[in-house]
Design an enzyme around this catalytic site. Structure first.
Site, PDB file in Angstrom:
ATOM      1  N   GLU A 127     -44.392 -56.747 -19.980  1.00 10.80           N
ATOM      2  CA  GLU A 127     -44.430 -55.390 -20.512  1.00 10.80           C
ATOM      3  C   GLU A 127     -44.417 -55.473 -22.037  1.00 10.80           C
ATOM      4  O   GLU A 127     -43.621 -56.258 -22.572  1.00 10.80           O
ATOM      5  CB  GLU A 127     -43.233 -54.573 -20.033  1.00 10.80           C
ATOM      6  CG  GLU A 127     -43.370 -53.109 -20.426  1.00 10.80           C
ATOM      7  CD  GLU A 127     -42.243 -52.217 -19.886  1.00 10.80           C
ATOM      8  OE1 GLU A 127     -41.301 -52.731 -19.272  1.00 10.80           O
ATOM      9  OE2 GLU A 127     -42.328 -51.010 -20.100  1.00 10.80           O
ATOM     10  N   GLY A 268     -33.403 -55.967 -23.758  1.00  7.91           N
ATOM     11  CA  GLY A 268     -32.211 -56.137 -22.925  1.00  7.91           C
ATOM     12  C   GLY A 268     -32.518 -56.827 -21.610  1.00  7.91           C
ATOM     13  O   GLY A 268     -31.866 -57.805 -21.244  1.00  7.91           O
ATOM     14  N   ALA A 269     -33.521 -56.329 -20.912  1.00  7.32           N
ATOM     15  CA  ALA A 269     -33.866 -56.884 -19.612  1.00  7.32           C
ATOM     16  C   ALA A 269     -35.183 -56.281 -19.151  1.00  7.32           C
ATOM     17  O   ALA A 269     -35.675 -55.320 -19.749  1.00  7.32           O
ATOM     18  CB  ALA A 269     -32.778 -56.570 -18.583  1.00  7.32           C
ATOM     19  N   MET A 270     -35.727 -56.829 -18.056  1.00  7.19           N
ATOM     20  CA  MET A 270     -37.045 -56.401 -17.582  1.00  7.19           C
ATOM     21  C   MET A 270     -37.083 -56.334 -16.065  1.00  7.19           C
ATOM     22  O   MET A 270     -36.644 -57.251 -15.380  1.00  7.19           O
ATOM     23  CB  MET A 270     -38.088 -57.386 -18.118  1.00  7.19           C
ATOM     24  CG  MET A 270     -39.507 -57.060 -17.714  1.00  7.19           C
ATOM     25  SD  MET A 270     -40.016 -55.464 -18.403  1.00  7.19           S
ATOM     26  CE  MET A 270     -41.135 -54.918 -17.123  1.00  7.19           C
ATOM     27  N   GLU A 271     -37.667 -55.235 -15.583  1.00  7.50           N
ATOM     28  CA  GLU A 271     -37.577 -54.871 -14.166  1.00  7.50           C
ATOM     29  C   GLU A 271     -38.672 -55.468 -13.282  1.00  7.50           C
ATOM     30  O   GLU A 271     -38.984 -54.889 -12.233  1.00  7.50           O
ATOM     31  CB  GLU A 271     -37.642 -53.339 -14.059  1.00  7.50           C
ATOM     32  CG  GLU A 271     -39.006 -52.696 -14.410  1.00  7.50           C
ATOM     33  CD  GLU A 271     -39.125 -52.195 -15.847  1.00  7.50           C
ATOM     34  OE1 GLU A 271     -38.388 -52.698 -16.715  1.00  7.50           O
ATOM     35  OE2 GLU A 271     -39.964 -51.310 -16.083  1.00  7.50           O
ATOM     36  N   HIS A 304     -29.777 -50.198 -14.233  1.00  6.12           N
ATOM     37  CA  HIS A 304     -31.026 -49.664 -14.782  1.00  6.12           C
ATOM     38  C   HIS A 304     -32.236 -50.446 -14.242  1.00  6.12           C
ATOM     39  O   HIS A 304     -33.183 -49.846 -13.722  1.00  6.12           O
ATOM     40  CB  HIS A 304     -30.971 -49.742 -16.314  1.00  6.12           C
ATOM     41  CG  HIS A 304     -32.205 -49.266 -17.006  1.00  6.12           C
ATOM     42  ND1 HIS A 304     -32.321 -48.001 -17.540  1.00  6.12           N
ATOM     43  CD2 HIS A 304     -33.381 -49.878 -17.263  1.00  6.12           C
ATOM     44  CE1 HIS A 304     -33.505 -47.861 -18.082  1.00  6.12           C
ATOM     45  NE2 HIS A 304     -34.175 -48.990 -17.927  1.00  6.12           N
ATOM     46  N   GLU A 305     -32.191 -51.751 -14.359  1.00  6.99           N
ATOM     47  CA  GLU A 305     -33.345 -52.551 -13.919  1.00  6.99           C
ATOM     48  C   GLU A 305     -33.526 -52.433 -12.412  1.00  6.99           C
ATOM     49  O   GLU A 305     -34.647 -52.340 -11.918  1.00  6.99           O
ATOM     50  CB  GLU A 305     -33.189 -54.019 -14.330  1.00  6.99           C
ATOM     51  CG  GLU A 305     -32.952 -54.255 -15.824  1.00  6.99           C
ATOM     52  CD  GLU A 305     -33.902 -53.524 -16.739  1.00  6.99           C
ATOM     53  OE1 GLU A 305     -35.064 -53.290 -16.360  1.00  6.99           O
ATOM     54  OE2 GLU A 305     -33.481 -53.172 -17.872  1.00  6.99           O
ATOM     55  N   HIS A 308     -35.212 -49.197 -11.478  1.00  4.05           N
ATOM     56  CA  HIS A 308     -36.649 -49.197 -11.743  1.00  4.05           C
ATOM     57  C   HIS A 308     -37.469 -49.543 -10.495  1.00  4.05           C
ATOM     58  O   HIS A 308     -38.652 -49.224 -10.430  1.00  4.05           O
ATOM     59  CB  HIS A 308     -37.001 -50.224 -12.833  1.00  4.05           C
ATOM     60  CG  HIS A 308     -37.007 -49.687 -14.229  1.00  4.05           C
ATOM     61  ND1 HIS A 308     -37.639 -48.513 -14.577  1.00  4.05           N
ATOM     62  CD2 HIS A 308     -36.501 -50.192 -15.387  1.00  4.05           C
ATOM     63  CE1 HIS A 308     -37.502 -48.315 -15.890  1.00  4.05           C
ATOM     64  NE2 HIS A 308     -36.811 -49.314 -16.405  1.00  4.05           N
ATOM     65  N   GLU A 327     -38.854 -44.618 -17.986  1.00  6.92           N
ATOM     66  CA  GLU A 327     -37.669 -44.977 -18.776  1.00  6.92           C
ATOM     67  C   GLU A 327     -36.662 -43.826 -18.883  1.00  6.92           C
ATOM     68  O   GLU A 327     -35.473 -44.024 -18.678  1.00  6.92           O
ATOM     69  CB  GLU A 327     -38.074 -45.486 -20.158  1.00  6.92           C
ATOM     70  CG  GLU A 327     -38.862 -46.805 -20.123  1.00  6.92           C
ATOM     71  CD  GLU A 327     -38.155 -47.940 -19.398  1.00  6.92           C
ATOM     72  OE1 GLU A 327     -36.946 -47.813 -19.101  1.00  6.92           O
ATOM     73  OE2 GLU A 327     -38.818 -48.954 -19.112  1.00  6.92           O
TER      74      GLU A 327
HETATM   75  N1  PHE Z   1     -38.771 -52.039 -19.337  1.00  7.63           N
HETATM   76  C1  PHE Z   1     -37.561 -52.615 -19.869  1.00  7.63           C
HETATM   77  C2  PHE Z   1     -36.434 -51.675 -19.475  1.00  7.63           C
HETATM   78  O1  PHE Z   1     -36.238 -50.638 -20.032  1.00  7.63           O
HETATM   79  C3  PHE Z   1     -37.537 -52.801 -21.335  1.00  7.63           C
HETATM   80  C4  PHE Z   1     -38.526 -53.766 -21.872  1.00  7.63           C
HETATM   81  C5  PHE Z   1     -39.682 -53.325 -22.493  1.00  7.63           C
HETATM   82  C6  PHE Z   1     -38.297 -55.109 -21.792  1.00  7.63           C
HETATM   83  C7  PHE Z   1     -40.599 -54.195 -23.018  1.00  7.63           C
HETATM   84  C8  PHE Z   1     -39.195 -56.003 -22.321  1.00  7.63           C
HETATM   85  C9  PHE Z   1     -40.337 -55.533 -22.935  1.00  7.63           C
HETATM   86  O2  PHE Z   1     -35.778 -51.848 -18.529  1.00  7.63           O
HETATM   87 ZN    ZN Z   2     -36.113 -49.336 -18.368  1.00  5.63          ZN
END
Ligand code: PHE
Ligand code: ZN
Length: 882
Positions: A127, A268-271, A304-305, A308, A327
């Site tokens: 992302e 922070g993190a990625m879903e 949160h993740e 998603h 988001e």
């Molecule tokens: N989509 C992720 C989140 O909000 C954030 C994110 C965006 C992480 C772009 C990496 C790169 O949970």
């Molecule tokens: Zn998110």
């Protein structure tokens, strides 16, 4: 770096894709510098597209190694491959299979987008537009495909091989030292949700039985030796899974859910579907290594993740303008989860503080943009407080306007109607219109108009007629590209509080109904007359912060003190104290600047004294009541001609005055709370620690020797990171021998743990003394610091810019120069981190003229630099735009 081109992308230019991808077969052979990627795409013309269409695939810094169409090599005159694009001008206008071979160098990938290495671990971040750095692809979220991923690697270098979905095959590659794994994800997904991981990782495993009785394997992968620090993340995950079933009826859908923690991560993190990748800061925690605030953040981000999976993955975004669709909604969901798991009032106050500190500031400056932007140059720069936090407020307002039952029906309809699709904000809001019969047309302005609405409310009581009239007027300030605004729908939750503290009945004289105490404002100005009001009430407005607005109301200091003590709405009790303190701090900042004396305000101190004397309050809430507005809060309220030194002086004087005047009860609470049982991480215990540490901090603000000694003692004897850090933070503001002793001790204790050393960096960056800038510069040469790790940069340099208003805004401009120098040095390596750091200068226009000129000069130095990344160029251009 990405090939540079000015490419504004506009919402109104959206066109459906010409080509769809049904399946993707990826074959990835991991190698530190030359990873071979073979991608086979099953393409078909999109009925909706413009036929006969060329095939144009996105790339970013790619080199093509081979290309075949339906198994036959494609002659070179039939395609054009550049690092940024693969074009086949005249593809067959029927379904076909295209096999693309690229070679990428994960070790050279310092941007941390695409396939990169975090230490020895291979991982991906796709992302928003990272997949195109792995292979050529229609890298847009409305192209959803079913992925099968085969990963191959040296067995000893990467014993663990992971990708999205379920594991379908694995084994050794005969005659070699390599092995492979094949993962299949049956759910069609956009490329930004693709992920793979390879490396040496330890794993903690658990199980979850879903509401329909399916067993899901849960795994958290971390660096070896860190397994014991995953317990809180695992527990949070299971609670989040159960909560989503109970509150939203959402069940997990694969056989396995995996989380991988890496130490180099931009966000922070990625879903990613079934394979979330986390910044290890938001996974690893134990009482000895993480504070209560860290535990809280981890719980929220894990949730949160996970959330998603439905809001983002099963239903994704049609295009990146719809980012808030996933988001904002998912932040709303994680905030609700935290509120249910902990204390609703405490959670709400924390969320609103964050919203005001980040989103209101963004909305008031040159980077302001609507929750759904209309145009972008670089999408990475739109992962903002506006899209996330204001986006969550917009969802919350829908719930406030419709009521909880109707809101749930709307969500159910959204999931039923759009599952498997790439959706838009219009489609989301339509679901709520359909279930409620309401016209949400005007409400849509929340998505398109930037700027924080300002509401002026005036109340008048008529004793003779026993009526109370509330006049309200709304305006929305001009923002970049939006000089004039329409009136919005503002759900204003209110109460009229009687002398006994109870709410008087809310009945409008004209007979209109008020549902759930919420007035829906829709006009530039309107009046509400309440009848049968037997006594002059105190109005409690925007209860629970029902709308993300700035509210100005004619409420006297006496009435604010009354609300602080008696309002049935906990948020407004807190808000009343904040308003009292803000009024005082604004006056005193102005006075100090004019060389006058700050005024003492017994009223505020009385209100705080009443808080300390109120045995019915929960400790976490009391701690928030005792926390005075920060320097940035005051600067935001002042809004123009800001002098950070005067703000600092006014605030320091007030803290010291409070600590002096309330020393007795503050010491009493401190001692009372010190007698509590051994450490436990639960919310109630965390609340007691928060209150005890808030008391300590106010006492130490007086600089009295007994308080400083108490902080030093707490630092030494703490049996958990929360209390140790709190004591160190309190000490760090005091230029005394205890400070350097404690700082040295802290580093010596935790030198081996980068996440804890980050805390040590941040504390030092926040010291409000002129020597801090040199200290921070020196720390950039510390062996524990590295410019290539985003967490280190955030902990030291970003923390300096964000949490040290006084020294970042030094009158000589050296704070700005330092941040800009760092941005320029970082930009070629990691544009996303550089651009984010640069946005810490976004409020430069509100500064007093001398600092404003220096900040502008620093920004212009960035603008003048040759070869900026698109990310940093976009921020600096918008920041400077007239
Ligand atoms: N989509 C992720 C989140 O909000 C954030 C994110 C965006 C992480 C772009 C990496 C790169 O949970
Ligand atoms: Zn998110």
């Amino acid at each position: 770096m990405r090939t540079e081109e000015a490419r504004p992308v506009r919402l109104e230019d959206y066109r459906p894709p010409d080509w769809l991808v049904e399946t993707v077969e990826l074959d990835v052979s991991l190698d530190p510098t030359a990873t071979r990627v073979r991608a086979t795409l099953a393409l078909k013309p999109n009925g909706n597209g413009a036929a006969p269409a060329p095939l144009v695939l996105d790339g970013d810094a790619l080199t093509l190694a081979a290309l075949t169409l339906d198994g036959a090599p494609l002659p070179s005159e039939q395609y054009v491959a550049t690092p940024g694009r693969l074009t086949i001008a005249q593809p067959p206008q029927r379904p076909f299979r295209l096999t693309i071979e690229t070679v990428v160098d994960p070790s050279a990938n310092t941007q941390l987008s695409g396939l990169y290495r975090s230490g020895a671990i291979y991982c991906t971040q796709c992302e928003a537009e990272g997949f195109r750095r792995i292979t050529y692809f229609p890298d847009r979220p409305d192209v959803m495909a079913v992925y099968t991923t085969r990963i191959e690697a040296e067995k000893d270098a990467a014993p663990v091989l992971l990708a999205n979905g379920n594991l379908v095959d694995s084994g050794d590659v005969p005659g070699t030292s390599r092995h492979f794994a094949v993962w299949h994800d049956p759910f069609p997904k956009p490329s930004y949700l693709f992920a793979l991981v390879g490396g040496t990782l330890a794993c903690v495993e658990d199980r979850f039985r879903t509401m329909s009785g399916r067993d899901v394997t849960l795994r958290i992968y971390v660096e070896r030796g860190k397994e014991a620090r995953c317990a809180h993340a695992m527990d949070s995950l299971k609670r989040a899974m159960r909560w989503d079933e109970t509150v939203f009826g959402r069940e997990y859908d694969l056989d396995i859910f995996m989380i991988v923690a890496v130490s180099d991560f931009n966000m922070g993190a990625m879903e990613n579907k079934g394979l979330n990748i986390f910044n290890d800061k938001y996974v690893l925690a134990s009482p000895e290594t993480a504070t209560d605030v860290d535990f809280d953040r981890i719980e929220a981000i894990i949730a949160h993740e996970y959330f998603h999976n439905w809001t983002g993955n099963r239903i994704t975004c049609r295009d990146w303008f719809q980012l808030c669709l996933k988001e904002g909604l998912t932040v709303f969901r994680d905030q609700e989860f935290s509120a249910d798991e902990r204390s609703r009032a405490v959670e709400r106050i924390g969320d609103v503080r964050g919203l005001r500190a980040h989103q209101f500031v963004e909305d008031a400056g040159p980077l302001a943009h609507p929750v759904r932007p209309r145009l972008y140059h670089e999408i990475n720069n739109f992962y903002t407080a506006t899209v996330y936090e204001k986006g969550a407020e917009v969802v919350r307002m829908i719930k406030t306007l419709l009521g909880p039952e109707s809101f749930r029906k709307g969500m159910d309809l959204y999931f039923a109607r759009h599952d498997g699709q790439a959706a838009t904000i219009e489609q989301f809001v339509q679901c709520f219109a359909d279930v409620s019969g309401r016209d949400l047309g005007q409400f849509m302005l929340w998505y398109s108009q930037a700027g924080t609405p300002e509401i002026v409310a005036t109340g008048n009581y008529d004793a003779r007629g026993r009526t109370y009239r509330l006049d309200v007027a709304q305006t929305v300030p001009a923002t970049p590209g939006q000089p004039s605004k329409e009136p919005m729908v503002i759900p204003l939750a209110i109460g009229l509080v009687g002398r006994d503290g109870r709410d008087l009945p809310l009945e409008l004289a004209d007979g209109r109904a008020i549902e759930r105490g919420v007035l829906a404002l829709t006009k530039p100005a309107e009046s509400f007359v309440f009848r049968d009001v037997g006594e002059p009430p105190v109005p409690s407005l925007n209860r629970g912060f029902s709308a993300p607005i700035k509210l100005v109301a004619n409420i006297s200091a006496d009435d604010l003190r009354f609300l602080a003590a008696r309002d049935s709405d906990a948020f407004n009790r807190w808000q009343a104290v904040q308003t009292l303190a803000t009024r005082l701090l604004l006056d005193n900042t102005a006075a100090l600047r004019a060389g006058r004396q700050a005024r003492k305000d017994a009223g505020l101190i009385d209100a705080l004294g009443a808080v300390l004397a109120d045995g019915a309050l929960e400790p976490a809430f009391m701690a928030l009541m005792l926390t005075l507005p920060g320097e940035a809060d005051i600067a935001r309220e002042i809004g123009r001609d800001v002098d950070p030194d005067a703000i600092f002086a006014a605030r320091a004087a007030l803290r010291s005055a409070v600590g002096e005047a309330l020393a007795g009860p503050l010491f009493d609470h401190y001692r009372r709370l010190s007698e509590s049982a051994p450490y436990s991480p639960d919310a109630a215990s965390a609340g007691r620690r928060a209150l005890r540490n808030a008391c300590l901090d106010l006492l130490a603000a007086t600089r009295r020797a007994d308080a400083v000694a108490l902080a030093a003692r707490q630092y030494r004897s703490a049996d958990n990171m929360t209390d140790r850090m709190a004591a160190l933070s309190t000490l760090s503001f005091i230029d005394a021998p205890e400070r350097s002793a404690a700082l040295d001790d802290f580093y010596a204790r935790y030198a081996d743990d980068p996440l804890i050393v980050d805390k040590w960096f941040s504390l030092q960056a926040a010291i409000p003394e002129p020597a801090t800038l040199d200290r921070v510069k020196a720390l950039t040469a510390h062996s524990a610091f590295s410019f290539s790790n985003p967490n280190r940069v955030r902990a030291l340099i970003h923390a300096f810019a964000l949490s040290n208003q006084k020294e970042f805004n030094r009158a000589d401009g050296a704070g700005y120069d330092f941040v800009v120098d760092t941005v320029l040095a970082l930009d070629p390596k990691n544009p996303q981190v550089a651009a984010r750091l640069l946005s810490s200068l976004k409020s430069w226009r509100v500064l007093e003229p001398a600092r404003r000129a220096l900040a502008e000069k620093a920004l212009q130095r960035v603008a003048a630099a040759s070869s900026l990344s698109p990310d940093t160029a976009d921020i600096v251009q918008r920041a400077l735009a007239k």
